[in-house]
Design a protein around this motif. Structure first.
Motif, mmCIF file in Angstrom:
data_model
loop_
_atom_site.group_PDB
_atom_site.id
_atom_site.type_symbol
_atom_site.label_atom_id
_atom_site.label_comp_id
_atom_site.label_asym_id
_atom_site.label_seq_id
_atom_site.Cartn_x
_atom_site.Cartn_y
_atom_site.Cartn_z
ATOM 1 N N ALA A 1 15.322 11.497 -2.180
ATOM 2 C CA ALA A 1 14.670 12.159 -2.335
ATOM 3 C C ALA A 1 13.564 11.204 -0.980
ATOM 4 N N ALA A 2 13.612 10.275 -0.622
ATOM 5 C CA ALA A 2 12.778 9.388 0.628
ATOM 6 C C ALA A 2 12.982 10.438 1.701
ATOM 7 N N ILE A 3 14.880 10.647 2.015
ATOM 8 C CA ILE A 3 15.331 11.044 3.239
ATOM 9 C C ILE A 3 14.399 12.662 3.327
ATOM 10 N N GLU A 4 14.348 13.720 2.243
ATOM 11 C CA GLU A 4 13.642 15.048 2.455
ATOM 12 C C GLU A 4 12.452 14.748 2.302
ATOM 13 N N VAL A 5 11.767 13.776 1.840
ATOM 14 C CA VAL A 5 10.272 13.190 2.436
ATOM 15 C C VAL A 5 10.057 13.184 3.940
ATOM 16 N N LYS A 6 10.660 12.384 4.371
ATOM 17 C CA LYS A 6 10.252 12.396 6.073
ATOM 18 C C LYS A 6 10.875 13.675 6.514
#
Length: 312
Positions: free
Chosen positions: A299-304
């Motif tokens: 999820a954090a990679i997608e946000v970035k």
């Protein structure tokens, strides 16, 4: 109104891992801890199956380590609970239990799922010392012992089957005179010599000095041939389902019939652009700390990637 780049709801393994990855990528994430700071692992004593702890670790200590790591990379942790969400347009608006509101360009929902309990006072009394809602998490501690599983569906049968590989005896306590599980799962249970199914049986309470030593049961409760008795056991496992904590978002997000948030393929993307779901709130199958942490990473990679693509 405060405007954030990314906001994380939930402080279990998924939420904290998302914060660690977001912080390391240059985003300053804000975490709202939610209804259970630290997530379900704070209700567990020993965690033996989380990588990196060869001697096991106390659930609260594990979550404290994750929290400190998230804070090390700049996470701001707040205590409020999200009560309402407006995901109709970006930036998205979230309302919290103290009346405050925040807007965010991206949102990671990691609010988890709460195990269903029978509602017995003894469940709380013995939680972590004989009462569990996760056989995969805690079954190891009952090797060669006697345990009981409550439930009659696929999950209960799966838990009983799993525990039969560890315990010497497994009782499956079923309220109805039949199992609700699939036929294949029923066949597996009935063929297992270690599992004994107790039909038309309800649990009235638990007993024990320093932990669970047995259960007070009643057969055919309320009927003329009602029979009450005590069943000696070492562990009591609940397998009557979970409630995904997705209520504030169901107006906007696609969920299944139970309320688990649907994600797209192998990603944590939801049907709303810039909104991602991680951990048990989107996982009706595995519900493990390590799989929750992995989804928080995704999820954090997608946000970035989303923030970069939209030049935010």
């Amino acid at each position: 109104m405060e405007l954030l780049k990314t906001l994380i709801l939930g402080s279990g393994p998924a939420g904290y891992t998302a914060a660690i990855y977001a912080g390391r990528s240059g985003i300053t994430p804000v975490i709202y801890e939610g209804i259970q700071p630290g997530g379900q692992l704070t209700q567990t004593t020993d965690v033996d199956n989380f990588p990196g702890y060869p001697e096991g670790v106390d659930g609260n200590a594990l979550m404290d380590d994750l929290r400190k790591q998230a804070e090390r990379f700049g996470a701001q942790i707040r205590t409020q609970i999200c009560t309402k969400a407006d995901l109709s347009q970006r930036p998205y608006t979230l309302t919290f239990d103290d009346g405050s509101q925040v807007q965010t360009q991206t949102l990671i929902i990691a609010t988890g799922a709460s195990a269903k309990y029978l509602g017995l006072p003894d469940e709380e009394k013995y939680r972590g010392i004989g009462v569990s809602a996760c056989a995969t998490c805690d079954g190891f501690f009952y090797r060669k012992k006697t345990v009981a599983v409550v439930g009659g569906g696929d999950t209960a049968c799966e838990e009983a089957t799993y525990l039969s590989g560890l315990a010497q005896k497994v009782y499956l306590i079923v309220r109805k005179p039949f199992l609700r599980a699939s036929q294949a799962m029923q066949d597996r249970v009935f063929a297992n010599e270690k599992i004994e199914v107790l039909f038309e049986t309800n649990t009235l309470g638990l007993y024990g000095e320093d932990g669970v030593e047995g259960a007070h049961l009643v057969h055919r409760k309320g009927e003329a041939d009602e029979r009450r008795y005590d069943l000696p056991i070492d562990g009591f496992f609940l397998a009557i389902g979970h409630n995904p904590n997705s209520e504030p978002f169901r107006e906007w997000l696609e969920v299944d019939e139970i309320g688990y948030i649907k994600t797209q393929g192998q990603t944590p993307r939801t049907n709303v652009s810039g909104v991602f779901a991680a951990g048990d709130v989107a996982d009706p199958l595995y519900r493990q700390a390590i799989t929750a942490a992995a989804s928080g990473c995704k999820a954090a990679i997608e946000v970035k990637n989303f923030l970069d693509e939209h030049d935010l």
